[in-house]
Design a protein around this motif. Structure first.
Motif, mmCIF file in Angstrom:
data_model
loop_
_atom_site.group_PDB
_atom_site.id
_atom_site.type_symbol
_atom_site.label_atom_id
_atom_site.label_comp_id
_atom_site.label_asym_id
_atom_site.label_seq_id
_atom_site.Cartn_x
_atom_site.Cartn_y
_atom_site.Cartn_z
ATOM 1 N N SER A 83 -36.738 -53.158 -34.485
ATOM 2 C CA SER A 83 -36.714 -53.436 -33.046
ATOM 3 C C SER A 83 -37.335 -52.294 -32.257
ATOM 4 C CB SER A 83 -35.272 -53.678 -32.585
ATOM 5 O OG SER A 83 -34.428 -52.607 -32.999
ATOM 6 N N LEU A 86 -41.162 -52.444 -32.699
ATOM 7 C CA LEU A 86 -41.818 -53.484 -31.918
ATOM 8 C C LEU A 86 -42.089 -53.019 -30.491
ATOM 9 C CD1 LEU A 86 -39.893 -56.651 -33.154
ATOM 10 C CD2 LEU A 86 -42.218 -55.953 -33.737
ATOM 11 N N VAL A 87 -41.137 -52.285 -29.911
ATOM 12 C CA VAL A 87 -41.305 -51.831 -28.530
ATOM 13 C C VAL A 87 -42.158 -50.572 -28.464
ATOM 14 C CG1 VAL A 87 -40.096 -50.971 -26.480
ATOM 15 C CG2 VAL A 87 -39.161 -52.910 -27.772
ATOM 16 N N MET A 91 -45.798 -52.784 -28.891
ATOM 17 C CA MET A 91 -45.960 -53.165 -27.489
ATOM 18 C C MET A 91 -46.473 -52.030 -26.607
ATOM 19 S SD MET A 91 -42.488 -55.445 -27.184
ATOM 20 C CE MET A 91 -42.883 -56.192 -25.606
ATOM 21 N N THR A 164 -40.552 -57.348 -16.759
ATOM 22 C CA THR A 164 -40.863 -58.445 -17.669
ATOM 23 C C THR A 164 -42.165 -58.122 -18.394
ATOM 24 O OG1 THR A 164 -42.063 -59.636 -15.934
ATOM 25 C CG2 THR A 164 -39.730 -60.205 -16.250
ATOM 26 N N VAL A 165 -42.317 -58.675 -19.588
ATOM 27 C CA VAL A 165 -43.536 -58.456 -20.358
ATOM 28 C C VAL A 165 -44.637 -59.369 -19.830
ATOM 29 C CG1 VAL A 165 -44.584 -58.460 -22.649
ATOM 30 C CG2 VAL A 165 -42.180 -57.862 -22.388
ATOM 31 N N TRP A 466 -37.812 -46.693 -25.046
ATOM 32 C CA TRP A 466 -36.942 -47.563 -25.843
ATOM 33 C C TRP A 466 -35.575 -47.737 -25.178
ATOM 34 C CZ3 TRP A 466 -35.989 -51.383 -28.659
ATOM 35 C CH2 TRP A 466 -34.868 -51.487 -29.467
ATOM 36 N N TRP A 469 -35.969 -50.032 -22.202
ATOM 37 C CA TRP A 469 -36.137 -51.398 -22.660
ATOM 38 C C TRP A 469 -34.815 -51.973 -23.158
ATOM 39 C CZ3 TRP A 469 -39.997 -55.149 -23.248
ATOM 40 C CH2 TRP A 469 -39.648 -56.217 -24.082
ATOM 41 N N TYR A 470 -34.085 -51.221 -23.969
ATOM 42 C CA TYR A 470 -32.866 -51.738 -24.584
ATOM 43 C C TYR A 470 -31.817 -52.057 -23.529
ATOM 44 C CZ TYR A 470 -29.425 -52.380 -28.269
ATOM 45 O OH TYR A 470 -28.500 -52.934 -29.113
ATOM 46 N N CYS A 473 -33.332 -55.309 -21.763
ATOM 47 C CA CYS A 473 -33.642 -56.508 -22.525
ATOM 48 C C CYS A 473 -32.868 -56.648 -23.828
ATOM 49 C CB CYS A 473 -35.130 -56.548 -22.858
ATOM 50 S SG CYS A 473 -36.223 -56.350 -21.453
ATOM 51 N N PRO A 476 -35.504 -56.662 -29.265
ATOM 52 C CA PRO A 476 -36.411 -57.819 -29.294
ATOM 53 C C PRO A 476 -36.107 -58.743 -30.461
ATOM 54 C CG PRO A 476 -37.592 -55.771 -29.764
ATOM 55 C CD PRO A 476 -36.192 -55.406 -29.474
ATOM 56 N N ARG A 477 -36.450 -59.995 -30.285
ATOM 57 C CA ARG A 477 -36.224 -61.020 -31.320
ATOM 58 C C ARG A 477 -37.141 -60.751 -32.505
ATOM 59 N NH1 ARG A 477 -38.740 -66.161 -31.610
ATOM 60 N NH2 ARG A 477 -37.610 -67.668 -32.880
#
Length: 478
Positions: A83, A86-87, A91, A164-165, A466, A469-470, A473, A476-477
């Protein structure tokens, strides 16, 4: 060039046997192909004889899932969860690397593989953010001398992460990526290097973004343009059924990880059946799968269920570039879980191990070649196959005294024992040193570029991203 590998001990699987063959023989290589295997092969004056007396000669190892360019970030991400990766990486960081940083990461990553006896790589290249980045990766790949299925990813990077992304460059990026795909595919049927060592694939992780019809059109377009392999990540979600229901599965599909398939006890499980019926393959990377919370590795189970499977090193920023560690982890995990089940059911301990060293050795060689549909060319030492071979120094501190190369390579070998590596009949490592591209200048470039990346994006900055983001959100999936 013609070579005679004299007096070695060959260790290889063949297509016609479930057990490896280990025997003493000479191997004659003419141009790029193995033309003779036998005892006391006579050498013509124009043949270079390589003394392999008592040394192990094996097929080159095959890596079915590797992000080669991440070598420029080597050692930076070893404690990350998937996870976080990914961020912080997918990303944020990868879209901010320069084309020159990509080039150095790609070249050093391919050389890292060759140094470890990995002669073939499926490269999931997910940093094709501009045409310049893509070409830098491709040219470095060709320069290295490795055999690579080069799979640029059809995706764009986020233009905004929070709140939002957003993917503001998606339309423009899709246009040039598909145009380049057609350009690459039109070159000699997808052969991206003159000798065919580098071929065209496609990485496609966006199957669940938006309606399915554009994805079906994109993958049809890819197949029409000589893409040999289509690869995608599958971790915990049921993405396999998405591909199946859209009619997109086939023998050219390689899914990395597939941890969602672990412990599905129904012998007629729909996802396993979809993989087997459509002759898809799995690329298992057990070292980081276990450490990054992907889930449990399924390499051994895949083989038991009749699904093609190979191993991979995944991210060079997280793991070493050899396949030895992946072999050991895949084998020992399967053994350990098997023992655990026996004990949990109240039985006495097993009389012997169900899974053997040969199972791991096959995954690393012929199994990987089968996964990439290259088993007619590589993965074994047989007459008519491409000369992708590795010679191991059996006098080394790791291997001296071992008489079985299968167990020796599976549990004792390291890249320090890889004395010679040949790809397509060309020697790329000799006497323990890389020869096609000398390592020293590349190492200096790599250190400089890695330092520059760390200075622009210090760990504290990535951790702050991170955390933000955490909080906003969650994870992440996967």
């Amino acid at each position: 060039m013609t070579y005679l590998l004299k007096g070695g001990i060959i260790a290889t699987f063949t297509k016609d046997s479930n057990k490896p063959s280990v025997y003493a023989a000479d191997v004659l290589v003419e141009d790029s192909v193995i033309t003779q295997i036998g005892e006391n092969i006579a050498a013509d004056p124009n043949v270079e004889v390589i003394d392999c007396d008592g040394k192990w000669v094996t097929p080159g190892m095959v890596d079915t899932h590797r992000h080669v360019f991440t070598t420029v970030l080597r050692g930076e991400q070893c404690d990350w969860l998937l996870s976080e990766y990914l961020v912080k990486m997918s990303m944020f960081l990868q879209a901010r690397l320069t084309a020159e940083e990509i080039r150095v990461g790609q070249l050093s990553g391919c050389l890292d593989a060759l140094h470890s006896g990995v002669t073939t790589i499926l490269d999931h290249f997910h940093a094709a953010t501009t045409p310049e980045h893509a070409e830098a990766s491709l040219q470095a790949t060709i320069q290295s001398g490795a055999r690579v299925v080069w799979c640029p990813a059809r995706q764009s990077g986020p233009t905004q992460l929070l709140p939002t992304v957003e993917y503001g460059n998606e339309e423009e990026t899709c246009k040039w990526q598909m145009e380049k795909l057609a350009e690459w595919g039109s070159k000699d049927g997808g052969r991206l290097s003159p000798d065919g060592r580098v071929t065209l694939g496609l990485a496609y992780d966006i199957i669940e973004a938006g309606p399915i019809s554009p994805h079906k059109a994109a993958l049809r377009y890819a197949r029409e343009n000589n893409v040999s392999i289509i690869t995608a990540h599958v971790v915990k979600g049921p993405r396999i059924t998405t591909w199946r229901d859209a009619g997109l599965l086939g023998p050219d599909v390689v899914f990395s990880h597939c941890n969602c398939l672990y412990d599905r006890t129904d012998p007629d499980d729909e996802m396993w059946e979809a993989m087997k019926e459509n002759e898809c393959a799995i690329a298992s990377t057990p070292v980081d799968e276990l450490g990054m919370a992907h889930g449990n590795p399924v390499a051994i189970e895949a083989v038991q269920r009749g699904v093609k499977c190979g191993l991979g090193a995944d991210c060079l920023s997280i793991n070493g570039g050899d396949i030895f560690a992946q072999m050991r982890m895949a084998l020992q995990f399967a053994r350990g879980r098997g023992h655990e089940i026996i004990e949990r059911e109240g039985h006495a301990g097993p009389k012997s191990n169900k899974h053997l060293c040969a199972d791991a050795f096959r995954l690393a060689t012929l199994g990987g070649a089968e996964a990439l549909n290259l088993d007619d060319k590589i993965g074994t030492i047989e007459v008519g196959k491409k000369a992708d071979m590795v010679v191991f120094d059996t006098d080394s501190a790791n291997l001296a005294g071992i008489d079985d190369p299968i167990s020796g390579i599976t549990f004792h070998a390291s890249n320090a024992d890889v004395e010679l590596v040949m790809v397509n009949g060309e020697i790329v490592k000799r006497d323990g040193k890389l020869t096609k591209v000398p390592w020293g200048p590349v190492a200096r470039e790599l250190k400089q570029k890695a330092r520059e990346v760390r200075e622009r994006f210090p760990r504290e900055k990535l951790e702050e991203l991170w955390s933000e983001w955490y909080e906003a959100c969650g994870a992440p999936r996967l």
